[in-house]
Design an enzyme around this catalytic site. Sequence first.
Site, PDB file in Angstrom:
ATOM      1  N   MET A  27      26.143 -42.287  30.514  1.00  9.68           N
ATOM      2  CA  MET A  27      26.141 -41.027  29.763  1.00  9.68           C
ATOM      3  C   MET A  27      25.469 -41.221  28.396  1.00  9.68           C
ATOM      4  O   MET A  27      25.637 -40.384  27.500  1.00  9.68           O
ATOM      5  CB  MET A  27      27.567 -40.505  29.581  1.00  9.68           C
ATOM      6  CG  MET A  27      28.237 -40.189  30.926  1.00  9.68           C
ATOM      7  SD  MET A  27      29.445 -38.871  30.843  1.00  9.68           S
ATOM      8  CE  MET A  27      30.605 -39.560  29.694  1.00  9.68           C
ATOM      9  N   HIS A  31      25.237 -49.023  24.467  1.00  8.34           N
ATOM     10  CA  HIS A  31      25.712 -50.179  23.686  1.00  8.34           C
ATOM     11  C   HIS A  31      25.546 -51.426  24.554  1.00  8.34           C
ATOM     12  O   HIS A  31      25.020 -51.353  25.678  1.00  8.34           O
ATOM     13  CB  HIS A  31      27.163 -49.959  23.246  1.00  8.34           C
ATOM     14  CG  HIS A  31      28.096 -49.543  24.355  1.00  8.34           C
ATOM     15  ND1 HIS A  31      28.370 -50.356  25.433  1.00  8.34           N
ATOM     16  CD2 HIS A  31      28.788 -48.389  24.571  1.00  8.34           C
ATOM     17  CE1 HIS A  31      29.212 -49.741  26.237  1.00  8.34           C
ATOM     18  NE2 HIS A  31      29.470 -48.536  25.756  1.00  8.34           N
ATOM     19  N   HIS A  34      26.495 -51.295  28.293  1.00  6.90           N
ATOM     20  CA  HIS A  34      25.464 -50.734  29.173  1.00  6.90           C
ATOM     21  C   HIS A  34      24.340 -51.755  29.394  1.00  6.90           C
ATOM     22  O   HIS A  34      23.835 -51.913  30.496  1.00  6.90           O
ATOM     23  CB  HIS A  34      24.853 -49.473  28.557  1.00  6.90           C
ATOM     24  CG  HIS A  34      25.826 -48.356  28.339  1.00  6.90           C
ATOM     25  ND1 HIS A  34      26.169 -47.898  27.089  1.00  6.90           N
ATOM     26  CD2 HIS A  34      26.526 -47.587  29.210  1.00  6.90           C
ATOM     27  CE1 HIS A  34      27.024 -46.894  27.191  1.00  6.90           C
ATOM     28  NE2 HIS A  34      27.263 -46.683  28.476  1.00  6.90           N
ATOM     29  N   GLN A  58      32.711 -33.562  34.587  1.00  6.15           N
ATOM     30  CA  GLN A  58      33.797 -34.537  34.474  1.00  6.15           C
ATOM     31  C   GLN A  58      34.595 -34.392  33.178  1.00  6.15           C
ATOM     32  O   GLN A  58      35.527 -35.142  32.936  1.00  6.15           O
ATOM     33  CB  GLN A  58      33.275 -35.969  34.634  1.00  6.15           C
ATOM     34  CG  GLN A  58      32.446 -36.482  33.484  1.00  6.15           C
ATOM     35  CD  GLN A  58      31.809 -37.814  33.824  1.00  6.15           C
ATOM     36  OE1 GLN A  58      30.940 -37.923  34.686  1.00  6.15           O
ATOM     37  NE2 GLN A  58      32.271 -38.870  33.152  1.00  6.15           N
ATOM     38  N   GLY A 144      30.865 -50.587  35.384  1.00 10.76           N
ATOM     39  CA  GLY A 144      31.681 -51.475  34.562  1.00 10.76           C
ATOM     40  C   GLY A 144      33.116 -51.551  35.057  1.00 10.76           C
ATOM     41  O   GLY A 144      33.702 -50.547  35.455  1.00 10.76           O
ATOM     42  N   ASP A 147      35.988 -49.261  33.389  1.00  9.91           N
ATOM     43  CA  ASP A 147      36.435 -48.010  33.990  1.00  9.91           C
ATOM     44  C   ASP A 147      36.880 -48.322  35.420  1.00  9.91           C
ATOM     45  O   ASP A 147      36.234 -47.929  36.398  1.00  9.91           O
ATOM     46  CB  ASP A 147      35.301 -46.986  33.944  1.00  9.91           C
ATOM     47  CG  ASP A 147      34.893 -46.717  32.504  1.00  9.91           C
ATOM     48  OD1 ASP A 147      35.687 -46.123  31.773  1.00  9.91           O
ATOM     49  OD2 ASP A 147      33.800 -47.158  32.088  1.00  9.91           O
ATOM     50  N   LEU A 181      33.815 -52.369  24.337  1.00  7.42           N
ATOM     51  CA  LEU A 181      32.778 -51.459  23.844  1.00  7.42           C
ATOM     52  C   LEU A 181      32.855 -50.139  24.608  1.00  7.42           C
ATOM     53  O   LEU A 181      33.092 -50.117  25.810  1.00  7.42           O
ATOM     54  CB  LEU A 181      31.398 -52.084  24.027  1.00  7.42           C
ATOM     55  CG  LEU A 181      31.153 -53.375  23.246  1.00  7.42           C
ATOM     56  CD1 LEU A 181      29.754 -53.910  23.551  1.00  7.42           C
ATOM     57  CD2 LEU A 181      31.332 -53.153  21.746  1.00  7.42           C
ATOM     58  N   SER A 182      32.673 -49.050  23.873  1.00  4.04           N
ATOM     59  CA  SER A 182      32.682 -47.718  24.481  1.00  4.04           C
ATOM     60  C   SER A 182      31.901 -46.779  23.577  1.00  4.04           C
ATOM     61  O   SER A 182      31.952 -46.918  22.347  1.00  4.04           O
ATOM     62  CB  SER A 182      34.133 -47.214  24.592  1.00  4.04           C
ATOM     63  OG  SER A 182      34.147 -45.815  24.795  1.00  4.04           O
TER      64      SER A 182
HETATM   65  P1  AMP Z   1      29.401 -44.411  30.342  1.00  2.00           P
HETATM   66  O1  AMP Z   1      28.100 -44.222  29.653  1.00  2.00           O
HETATM   67  O2  AMP Z   1      30.571 -44.584  29.403  1.00  2.00           O
HETATM   68  O3  AMP Z   1      29.650 -43.402  31.433  1.00  2.00           O
HETATM   69  O4  AMP Z   1      29.307 -45.813  31.079  1.00  2.00           O
HETATM   70  C1  AMP Z   1      28.267 -46.108  31.981  1.00  2.00           C
HETATM   71  C2  AMP Z   1      28.593 -47.379  32.714  1.00  2.00           C
HETATM   72  O5  AMP Z   1      28.746 -48.436  31.774  1.00  2.00           O
HETATM   73  C3  AMP Z   1      29.918 -47.299  33.499  1.00  2.00           C
HETATM   74  O6  AMP Z   1      29.767 -47.982  34.722  1.00  2.00           O
HETATM   75  C4  AMP Z   1      30.877 -47.995  32.592  1.00  2.00           C
HETATM   76  O7  AMP Z   1      31.986 -48.566  33.274  1.00  2.00           O
HETATM   77  C5  AMP Z   1      29.987 -49.069  31.997  1.00  2.00           C
HETATM   78  N1  AMP Z   1      30.542 -49.558  30.734  1.00  2.00           N
HETATM   79  C6  AMP Z   1      30.999 -48.823  29.703  1.00  2.00           C
HETATM   80  N2  AMP Z   1      31.493 -49.607  28.729  1.00  2.00           N
HETATM   81  C7  AMP Z   1      31.351 -50.884  29.171  1.00  2.00           C
HETATM   82  C8  AMP Z   1      31.688 -52.163  28.627  1.00  2.00           C
HETATM   83  N3  AMP Z   1      32.257 -52.294  27.436  1.00  2.00           N
HETATM   84  N4  AMP Z   1      31.387 -53.263  29.372  1.00  2.00           N
HETATM   85  C9  AMP Z   1      30.796 -53.149  30.592  1.00  2.00           C
HETATM   86  N5  AMP Z   1      30.470 -51.971  31.153  1.00  2.00           N
HETATM   87  C10 AMP Z   1      30.744 -50.856  30.455  1.00  2.00           C
END
Ligand code: AMP
Length: 273
Positions: A27, A31, A34, A58, A144, A147, A181-182
């Site tokens: 999304m 960081h 990703h 979502q 990741g 999640d 990380l988030s």
């Molecule tokens: P998002 O942009 O938050 O929807 O995350 C995109 C993908 O990156 C998903 O598969 C997440 O689980 C993964 N992800 C997010 N944060 C992390 C992290 N700190 N370490 C590894 N993967 C991550």
Amino acid sequence: MRVFQSPHELKKELRGLHVSIGFVPTMGALHNGHISLIKKAKEENEIVVVSIFVNPTQFLKGEDLDKYPRKEQADKRICELAGVDYLFYPNAEDIYEKDEVKLCAPDVRGYILEGETRPGHFSGVLTVVMKLLNIVNPTNAYFGKKDAQQLMLISLMVKQMFMDVNIVPVETMRDNLGLALSSRNEYLNAEEKVEALKIPSALKKATSLVVSGVYETKTIIDEMKMILEPLDVSYIAIVSREFIPIATIQTGNSMILVEAVVGNTRLLDNIWL
Ligand code: AMP
């Protein structure tokens, strides 16, 4: 790196390549978490496709859809530097029509934990992931472990819908203090960032209890609650890899999951034991 907005054009382009494709759906507000997914995808495939799409279905009403961080230029640069071959950057209208076919998350495992605090969230996740996988048709798709429930439900979907993609779990990346990380960490102020460290501390404590021979999940949860205080804890759960609650840790088949709200920000973390 080539950037596509149209699902049909990307699909046509990728179908003509006849190479192994690694896919990393995101999304945005990218960081190092990703980037670690992208790196793994690069190691294991001939080309890498990343998608950036803040998926409206979502988010529940009243959630942070409008203020979710959007960083188009920085994200494009990061993808380029990370060696991404194709970036898929659609708008909501490119992905959704009116009066849509939808996927429903499973009644039990889609509505516990994160699915209980955010009912319907995982139906939106599964719907968009199904669409993205159908557009990209990757050999491997990277998700990741942070999640964990999302990863489990996507793996279930792929298995139960007889889909032809390999789902690859990737370890959680943390900052140097241990916070997972988030993209949502950007919402935290300095004080909240310190408070948020109680989450990895509680998981660390749980790990050391298990290492010292404490397997009873109730004892572990009680100890974690003490460390997490005074955070607003949505849940602490100890489950098997199939997300069935367990009374004692079974090494190699257990997970401890935490969700806590810090300020107004919901943070998730977990460890796999
Ligand atoms: P998002 O942009 O938050 O929807 O995350 C995109 C993908 O990156 C998903 O598969 C997440 O689980 C993964 N992800 C997010 N944060 C992390 C992290 N700190 N370490 C590894 N993967 C991550």
